[in-house]
Design an enzyme around this catalytic site. Structure first.
Site, mmCIF file in Angstrom:
data_model
loop_
_atom_site.group_PDB
_atom_site.id
_atom_site.type_symbol
_atom_site.label_atom_id
_atom_site.label_comp_id
_atom_site.label_asym_id
_atom_site.label_seq_id
_atom_site.Cartn_x
_atom_site.Cartn_y
_atom_site.Cartn_z
ATOM 1 N N ARG A 1 0.821 -1.035 0.048
ATOM 2 C CA ARG A 1 0.068 -0.009 0.036
ATOM 3 C C ARG A 1 0.775 1.174 0.172
ATOM 4 O O ARG A 1 2.117 1.369 0.424
ATOM 5 C CB ARG A 1 -0.844 0.033 1.184
ATOM 6 N N HIS B 1 -11.381 -4.690 11.573
ATOM 7 C CA HIS B 1 -10.110 -5.148 10.752
ATOM 8 C C HIS B 1 -9.825 -6.492 11.542
ATOM 9 O O HIS B 1 -8.706 -6.541 12.328
ATOM 10 C CB HIS B 1 -8.924 -4.108 10.610
ATOM 11 N N SER C 1 -1.363 -6.495 9.303
ATOM 12 C CA SER C 1 -0.610 -7.443 8.142
ATOM 13 C C SER C 1 0.629 -7.834 8.716
ATOM 14 O O SER C 1 1.432 -7.117 9.470
ATOM 15 C CB SER C 1 -0.266 -6.511 6.993
ATOM 16 N N ARG D 1 1.488 -12.332 -1.905
ATOM 17 C CA ARG D 1 0.058 -12.378 -1.720
ATOM 18 C C ARG D 1 -0.688 -13.468 -2.565
ATOM 19 O O ARG D 1 -0.169 -13.585 -3.633
ATOM 20 C CB ARG D 1 -0.618 -10.860 -1.866
ATOM 21 N N LYS E 1 -3.375 -13.074 11.361
ATOM 22 C CA LYS E 1 -4.853 -13.111 11.413
ATOM 23 C C LYS E 1 -5.343 -14.169 10.365
ATOM 24 O O LYS E 1 -6.082 -15.123 10.850
ATOM 25 C CB LYS E 1 -5.597 -11.744 10.669
ATOM 26 N N THR E 2 -4.800 -14.276 9.238
ATOM 27 C CA THR E 2 -5.445 -15.291 8.515
ATOM 28 C C THR E 2 -4.744 -16.453 8.469
ATOM 29 O O THR E 2 -5.649 -17.416 8.657
ATOM 30 C CB THR E 2 -4.796 -14.932 6.736
ATOM 31 N N ASP F 1 -10.202 -11.140 7.165
ATOM 32 C CA ASP F 1 -9.620 -9.769 7.178
ATOM 33 C C ASP F 1 -10.732 -8.898 7.664
ATOM 34 O O ASP F 1 -10.389 -7.796 8.523
ATOM 35 C CB ASP F 1 -8.994 -9.461 5.942
ATOM 36 N N LYS G 1 -8.946 -2.397 0.386
ATOM 37 C CA LYS G 1 -8.591 -1.627 1.560
ATOM 38 C C LYS G 1 -9.444 -0.164 1.358
ATOM 39 O O LYS G 1 -10.060 0.206 2.258
ATOM 40 C CB LYS G 1 -7.455 -1.245 1.772
#
Length: 528
Positions: free
Chosen positions: A56, A216, A234, A318, A238-239, A253, A197
């Protein structure tokens, strides 16, 4: 489905060339290959490169200041741009898209709960980015597509580069959100995460007005029907941690928490793949198949096999794939009210414990703080871990003042009697470069113990610096990692590092001092 007209006023400007609407996955892949946008790998995934923008670009992201946003958006955390700049760029971007021989459109939804979903339209210059949109957002049925009326439109044209002097941007890249015009402009960057996002930010603006908390976080559900939420930036896991055997994935997410329960915003996952392996992360590994978009993942030219261990392009590699690829994922991706909330942090300084049991006040303190170490590759220019505090574990995507989200979370946690834990997925035994990353297998064991209630009655110590209740034992953990100071070779070094982090917490929390109660303010670390 081909159509030369689009209903949205902005998209009506796209009146030349061929417009492809909601092409099926195989056809989008065919288009991407024909246009040399990517390479088909042996596992069926489409490998693409996003050029110099491999993460980003937050300094190039703006919200239009107008009568709808001027008094609502927290401008200390968000960059404003005036409506005139937006309007001129919108027309220039549309004119640019008019010169393309082909344009790709995805019409669908964000929000798995029908009552709260938003009809969206994503207009792409590249076929592979339209495939990304199809994988990440919620696909409509044929009937829904026929009656689809976009409430928000994204115009994404990586090949259009702004001129900062003329266009009023910071660089060639720009991400501009207009609530009033229900339009998002993205140009100059190929990183598809900006699409995802930007829509998340829109939901974070709209939903609190309906009493719904946008989050988030990832989410899964236990056999008892109770959900668990995993907050974290990130790279914190989380994933990975929400993809757990025996707990169906709700989403990886972005979620909303309404009076009915939890619902996923998306229809897919956007997982980090650096050092991905079938042994450590089997669910993610096995979900990468035909239709998946692999961003910046290296591969063998001869075998066409992906090389997940390689960071030659970026650490921020990703995979974007549909939730339908995930074995056992919930369909539709909604769940009941959570019984547990887990705040994830990747502490690169090695002083936070692998697990802490939080009081309600500590939960609010650490939610508002949103601490982690920003890891290499997540954003442009980040090459080594840095201390970072991201309010609500997602400050770049939270347009409203932080108390708006924190108050909603506190109310929902109290109403549904939710337990909270702080879990460090970062380093132990010393900082990055000296200590070691906490093993994923240990973190999984700790998380499972927390969700099963096995930490409810164990003996705990209170950390004298961070005031956290730390379990002294955990089923399945035999090594000494639970008490971080015991893993350091030099106790003076530990105390110094811990005190430095404690002072950083206090410095960051000063911004909330006038907006929080004394009990929450005192729930943070003790200064020494």
């Amino acid at each position: 489905m081909n159509d030369a007209s689009l209903e949205n006023p902005v998209a009506k400007l796209l009146h030349t060339g061929q417009i492809h609407i909601n092409l099926p996955v195989p056809e989008l892949i065919e288009h991407a290959l024909r246009r040399n946008e990517g390479v088909l790998l042996a596992n069926g995934a489409l490998a693409v490169s996003t050029g110099k923008y491999t993460g980003r670009s937050p300094k190039d992201r703006f919200i239009v200041s107008d009568e709808q946003t001027r008094d609502q958006v927290d401008w200390q955390r968000n960059q404003c741009i005036n409506e005139t700049v937006f309007t001129k760029l919108r027309h220039k971007l549309a004119d640019y898209l008019n010169t393309r021989e082909e344009t790709y459109v995805f019409r669908g939804f964000i929000g798995a709960a029908h009552k709260h979903r938003l009809a969206i339209q994503v207009v792409n210059e590249y076929a592979w980015q339209n495939l990304f949109s199809r994988q990440l957002f919620i696909e409509p049925s044929e009937e829904e597509l026929e009656n689809h009326h976009p409430q928000f439109t994204i115009l994404s044209a990586p090949g259009f580069k702004a001129d900062p002097v003329i266009d009023g941007t910071r660089s060639e890249a720009f991400i501009i959100l207009s609530i009033k015009h229900r339009t998002i402009l993205i140009g100059g960057t190929e990183y598809a995460g900006e699409i995802k996002k930007s829509l998340f930010t829109i939901m974070n603006f709209l939903l609190p007005q309906k009493g719904i908390l946008p989050m988030h976080c990832s989410a899964n559900q236990g056999q008892n029907g109770k959900s668990a939420l995993f907050f974290g930036l990130s790279g914190t896991g989380k994933t990975t941690l929400s993809n757990a055997s025996g707990r169906p994935l709700i989403g990886d997410d972005e979620h909303g928490w309404s009076s009915e329960g939890i619902f996923n915003f998306e229809g897919g996952c956007y997982a980090k793949t650096i050092r991905l392996s079938p042994e450590k992360e089997p669910q993610i590994y096995n979900s990468i198949k035909f239709g998946t978009v692999l961003e910046n993942v290296a591969f063998s030219d001869k075998s066409r096999l992906p090389d997940y261990a390689s960071a030659q392009r970026t650490e921020n590699t990703r995979a974007a794939f549909s939730l339908q690829n995930v074995a056992g994922a919930k369909q539709p991706s909604v769940g009941g009210h959570p019984s547990a909330i887990i705040f994830l942090t990747a502490d690169a300084f090695g002083v936070l414990p692998p697990v802490s049991i939080l009081s309600p006040e500590q939960a609010m303190y650490y939610f508002l703080s949103g601490y982690t170490s920003k890891l290499a590759g997540t954003e442009r220019g980040v090459t080594a871990p840095e201390k970072t505090f991201s309010t609500c574990f997602g400050a770049p995507f939270m347009p409203l003042p932080a108390p708006c989200y924190a108050d909603l979370l506190g109310q929902l946690m109290h109403k549904h009697n939710v337990s909270a834990y702080l879990i460090n997925t970062g380093w132990t035994g010393g900082p990055y470069g000296i200590g070691k990353r906490i093993r994923l297998s240990d973190t999984r064991t700790i998380v499972q113990s927390a969700l099963d209630g096995q930490l409810n009655n164990v003996a705990c110590l209170t950390d004298p610096i961070f005031q956290l209740r730390i379990p002294t034992t955990c089923p399945g953990i035999s090594n000494p990692i639970l008490l971080p100071w015991k893993t350091w070779a030099n106790q003076t070094d530990y105390q110094q590092a811990a005190n430095q982090l404690a002072h950083a917490f206090h410095a960051n929390f000063k911004q909330f001092a006038a907006q929080t109660s004394e009990r929450i303010r005192c729930a943070g670390p003790a200064l020494r």
